[in-house]
Each structure stands twice: as C-alpha cells, then as structure tokens.
Design an enzyme around this catalytic site. Structure first.
Site, mmCIF file in Angstrom:
data_model
loop_
_atom_site.group_PDB
_atom_site.id
_atom_site.type_symbol
_atom_site.label_atom_id
_atom_site.label_comp_id
_atom_site.label_asym_id
_atom_site.label_seq_id
_atom_site.Cartn_x
_atom_site.Cartn_y
_atom_site.Cartn_z
ATOM 1 N N ASP A 1 6.954 -9.878 3.344
ATOM 2 C CA ASP A 1 5.348 -10.043 3.856
ATOM 3 C C ASP A 1 5.001 -11.415 3.437
ATOM 4 O OD1 ASP A 1 5.472 -9.670 0.951
ATOM 5 O OD2 ASP A 1 4.453 -7.593 0.964
ATOM 6 N N HIS B 1 1.685 1.121 -2.531
ATOM 7 C CA HIS B 1 2.150 0.351 -1.290
ATOM 8 C C HIS B 1 3.730 -0.237 -1.479
ATOM 9 C CE1 HIS B 1 0.028 -3.635 -2.481
ATOM 10 N NE2 HIS B 1 1.324 -3.651 -2.941
ATOM 11 N N ASP C 1 -1.861 0.724 -5.787
ATOM 12 C CA ASP C 1 -1.994 1.796 -4.962
ATOM 13 C C ASP C 1 -0.713 2.516 -4.224
ATOM 14 O OD1 ASP C 1 -1.208 -0.068 -3.097
ATOM 15 O OD2 ASP C 1 -3.378 -0.280 -2.158
ATOM 16 N N GLU D 1 -0.502 -0.560 2.878
ATOM 17 C CA GLU D 1 -1.568 0.049 2.284
ATOM 18 C C GLU D 1 -1.688 1.693 2.527
ATOM 19 O OE1 GLU D 1 -2.074 -1.462 -0.117
ATOM 20 O OE2 GLU D 1 -3.243 -3.491 0.006
HETATM 21 C C1 GLP Z 1 2.389 -7.449 -3.673
HETATM 22 C C2 GLP Z 1 3.429 -7.257 -3.186
HETATM 23 C C3 GLP Z 1 4.445 -6.036 -3.037
HETATM 24 C C4 GLP Z 1 4.612 -6.130 -4.553
HETATM 25 C C5 GLP Z 1 3.492 -5.697 -5.110
HETATM 26 C C6 GLP Z 1 3.765 -5.478 -6.808
HETATM 27 O O1 GLP Z 1 1.273 -6.622 -3.423
HETATM 28 N N1 GLP Z 1 3.182 -7.465 -1.657
HETATM 29 O O2 GLP Z 1 5.585 -6.183 -2.419
HETATM 30 O O3 GLP Z 1 5.565 -4.830 -4.672
HETATM 31 O O4 GLP Z 1 2.707 -6.936 -5.144
HETATM 32 O O5 GLP Z 1 3.625 -6.708 -7.730
HETATM 33 P P1 GLP Z 1 4.055 -6.902 -9.037
HETATM 34 O O6 GLP Z 1 5.336 -7.034 -9.175
HETATM 35 O O7 GLP Z 1 3.536 -8.195 -9.386
HETATM 36 O O8 GLP Z 1 3.245 -5.678 -9.801
#
Ligand code: GLP
Length: 265
Positions: free
Chosen positions: A67, A138, A136, A143
């Site tokens: 993404d 995802h 959440d 989402e």
């Molecule tokens: C973002 C990314 C996800 C990732 C998530 C978790 O939202 N789009 O791909 O899994 O962050 O992030 P963290 O590892 O900082 O908790």
C-alpha cells in the site's frame, strides 16, 4: 493456517527473515510482497544484516508493497516509498526499478490501481507475501467491510487507523492522509505463500479474532484463513489471548518444516 509462537519480538522477526533468506536462495528471482509498519522494522534490519554479513543476494528479486498513502510524494519522510528505501532498498543490492509501490500521487488513481495489478500479474504473481495487522484487523489498508475478493483500489482510512499511524505524522491523527491505495484482500490471497507477523501486547486481542474468530469482512485479516499457505508468526505477548495456544505450540514443535528452527523456542 499455522500459528507459530516465539518468545520475543526479535525471535519472531528472525524467523521471518530466515524464511525470506531461504526462499530467496532457492529462487533468486523471487517476487516479494512487502509490508510497512513498526512491526516490520526488525525484519528489514535483519535482512540488511544477512545481505552484509552472509551475502544474501537481492539482485534478481522484485518487490511489490501492499500500500501507499494518497497525496504525499515519494520523498516525503512518511511515505511508504521513503520507509522502504531507507530501511531496505538503499541498503541491499536490489535493482530499484524492480521495487514497486502504488503511486499515491498519480493523477488518475483508478488507472494506477489497474496498472499495479497488471504489474503484479506481469511479474508472475507474488511468491512470498509479508503482512502485518492493523489495530482494526486490516491487512494492507483493507479496512473493515472491505470485500474479501477486492483488488488494488483506493480506500478511505478509518479513525482507528488514523489514530494508530499518527505517531509517524507528529502524533496528530489530523496529519495522517485520509486515503490510500492498497492491494485488495483478493490480491493478497493470490500470493503463493503468506507470512503474517504480529508482535506486542496491543495486538493480542485482534490477533485472536484474526486467527481463531469467524471469517468476516469486518476483520479483513480473517480472510487469511482461506489462504492456501499462510503462516502467522507471533511473539508471546501477541499470542496471549489465543485459546488454542497449546495446539499452536504443538504444531511448531512437531511439524517437520519447523525442525530447523527449534533453536528459536
Ligand atoms: C499500516 C499498514 C499495515 C500495517 C499496519 C500495522 O496500517 N498499512 O500494512 O500492518 O500499519 O502497523 P504497525 O506494525 O506499526 O503496528
């Protein structure tokens, strides 16, 4: 789906890096699906170490990230392109032209999403996909209520996600871009092998829903239960709300695939 529980965040990241290294050595032209987020930082650091110290070769690999935010340029310090360049691409011998992220500055975003799906297909599909999980539930930026058959497209981010990602934008959720381009759940499910890395106490409740709860578009990580080869690698803290914890431990101790990694227990 298999759930592998390791004592610490570092050991969980180590296992992911070792699986990457093993697959890359066996298939030098591996097509990698990559993820961002704080959880992945130790994985990229270990891959850089493996490159520097053990000659892990990225020269023929190609990569597709899950993404990218819409509306911030690639050189913005909070863009996922910047994250990947800093933490991995600039530090290993990968060919930059073979590293792909959606272009969140494209003038025609719908066309960009179609182009991105096409580029993945042209590369032969993703061999090894790394994913994390949002608070959440995802995966990528899929989402809650995302179609479980979705492809790469634009998504609006939820208030929970803006809150979760605010620390990277100076702490204020208002600074986080409201929209992103993300691979779809269907795109992720098409990968040949998938590793989900989840660490830390704050992810314990959503991890239990993701791997032991019913499949639902309200927690898009549950779709990975339908993936033909998905392994979920977690630390003890993230595992703390799993009901079948003894069974998951038994799998790691007994499945022959994991014999070479018993030193991580
Ligand atoms: C973002 C990314 C996800 C990732 C998530 C978790 O939202 N789009 O791909 O899994 O962050 O992030 P963290 O590892 O900082 O908790």
């Amino acid at each position: 789906m298999e759930v592998i529980i390791l004592p610490t965040q570092q050991k969980a990241a180590h296992l992911v890096a070792q699986i990457f290294a093993k697959e890359m050595k066996a298939h030098p032209k591996l097509v990698l699906g990559l993820a961002t987020g704080r959880t992945m930082e130790p994985v990229y650091s270990l891959l850089v170490d493996l490159h520097r110290q053990a000659g892990l070769d990225f020269s023929q690999c190609s990569t597709f990230n899950l993404d990218e935010y819409i509306g911030i340029p690639a050189d913005h310090p909070c863009s996922y392109r910047h994250y990947m360049n800093e933490l991995l691409f600039n530090q290993v011998n990968i060919t930059k032209a073979n590293t792909h992220l959606p272009d969140g500055m494209a003038t025609d975003l719908a066309a960009e999403c179609i182009r991105y799906e096409g580029a993945i297909a042209q590369a032969g599909g993703i061999d090894l996909q790394l994913v994390g999980i949002g608070s959440d539930g995802h995966i990528g930026f899929n989402e809650p209520s995302s179609s479980l058959r979705s492809r790469t497209r634009e998504k609006a981010l939820t208030p929970a996600t803006l809150e979760q990602n605010a620390p990277m934008f100076g702490g204020d959720p208002a600074n986080v871009p409201r929209r992103a381009i993300t691979m779809g759940v269907g795109t992720i499910l098409d990968s040949r092998r998938c590793l989900m890395l989840v660490t830390g106490k704050s992810k314990a409740s959503i991890l239990a829903k993701a791997v032991e709860g019913p499949i639902t578009a309200m927690v898009t990580a549950t779709a990975l239960q339908l993936h033909p080869r998905c392994q979920v690698i977690v630390d003890e803290e993230a595992a703390s709300e799993l009901k079948e914890i003894d069974y998951h431990r038994w799998v790691f101790a007994n499945e022959p695939e994991w014999a070479e990694f018993q030193y991580l227990r």
